[in-house]
Design a protein around this motif. Sequence first.
Motif, PDB file in Angstrom:
ATOM      1  N   LYS A 169       0.835  -1.205   0.099  1.00  0.00           N
ATOM      2  CA  LYS A 169       0.043   0.034  -0.181  1.00  0.00           C
ATOM      3  C   LYS A 169       0.928   1.389  -0.061  1.00  0.00           C
ATOM      4  O   LYS A 169       0.465   2.103  -0.848  1.00  0.00           O
ATOM      5  N   ARG A 177       0.912   4.109  -3.043  1.00  0.00           N
ATOM      6  CA  ARG A 177       0.577   5.514  -2.717  1.00  0.00           C
ATOM      7  C   ARG A 177       1.523   6.292  -3.291  1.00  0.00           C
ATOM      8  O   ARG A 177       1.501   7.401  -3.793  1.00  0.00           O
ATOM      9  N   ARG A 214       0.892   8.858  -6.279  1.00  0.00           N
ATOM     10  CA  ARG A 214       1.341  10.414  -5.977  1.00  0.00           C
ATOM     11  C   ARG A 214       2.330  10.948  -7.397  1.00  0.00           C
ATOM     12  O   ARG A 214       2.253  11.944  -7.722  1.00  0.00           O
ATOM     13  N   GLU A 255      -6.867   8.465  -8.497  1.00  0.00           N
ATOM     14  CA  GLU A 255      -7.222   8.675  -6.891  1.00  0.00           C
ATOM     15  C   GLU A 255      -5.930   8.054  -6.254  1.00  0.00           C
ATOM     16  O   GLU A 255      -5.611   7.214  -6.874  1.00  0.00           O
ATOM     17  N   ILE A 256      -5.627   8.721  -5.287  1.00  0.00           N
ATOM     18  CA  ILE A 256      -4.642   8.193  -4.398  1.00  0.00           C
ATOM     19  C   ILE A 256      -5.143   7.311  -3.304  1.00  0.00           C
ATOM     20  O   ILE A 256      -6.204   7.642  -2.537  1.00  0.00           O
ATOM     21  N   PRO A 257      -4.840   5.914  -3.252  1.00  0.00           N
ATOM     22  CA  PRO A 257      -5.716   4.924  -2.343  1.00  0.00           C
ATOM     23  C   PRO A 257      -5.376   5.273  -0.737  1.00  0.00           C
ATOM     24  O   PRO A 257      -4.233   5.946  -0.780  1.00  0.00           O
ATOM     25  N   ASP A 258      -6.290   4.971   0.004  1.00  0.00           N
ATOM     26  CA  ASP A 258      -5.964   5.249   1.666  1.00  0.00           C
ATOM     27  C   ASP A 258      -4.765   4.156   1.987  1.00  0.00           C
ATOM     28  O   ASP A 258      -4.546   3.203   1.451  1.00  0.00           O
TER      29      ASP A 258
END
Length: 150
Positions: free
Chosen positions: A112, A116, A120, A147-150
């Motif tokens: 993850k 991210r 970015r 989208e940038i994942p959580d």
Amino acid sequence: QKALRIPADQLSDQVGTVHDIFPTILEVVGIETNEMVDGADLSPALAGGALDRTPEFLMHFPHQHRSSYFTSYRLGDWKAIYHYHKEGPERFELFNLADDRSESNNLAGSRKGELRRMMRAMVKALGKADAQFPLALDGSGKTLKPEIPD
């Protein structure tokens, strides 16, 4: 104009793309330009040396294509793919090309932090390229951006 001696019978593991051909030609023939030119000069690698850069490659298809509406971004050994019209975890793909050249092991779910970081960097590269983005398929006219994942 500079001489470019390309050694015979030598292989290189340096990474280049088709986008690098034009800036390489400009460098070798000694033409300077103030225009934005995609890619980088490959002449050091062609001459048997090393490139002083991290491999970076952006491929953006915000339109109908055989694998429609995606952006692929490589930075170093990592490659991220973002699918604009997919939902949930299927939207993201992440591969370590040093360990998985065939891109058969999607690491998006298990790495993850790396995902991210790559997303970015992808968003930044798309901004630098002044990229256009696809529209939502629901007819709302909404522009879809990565989208940038959580």
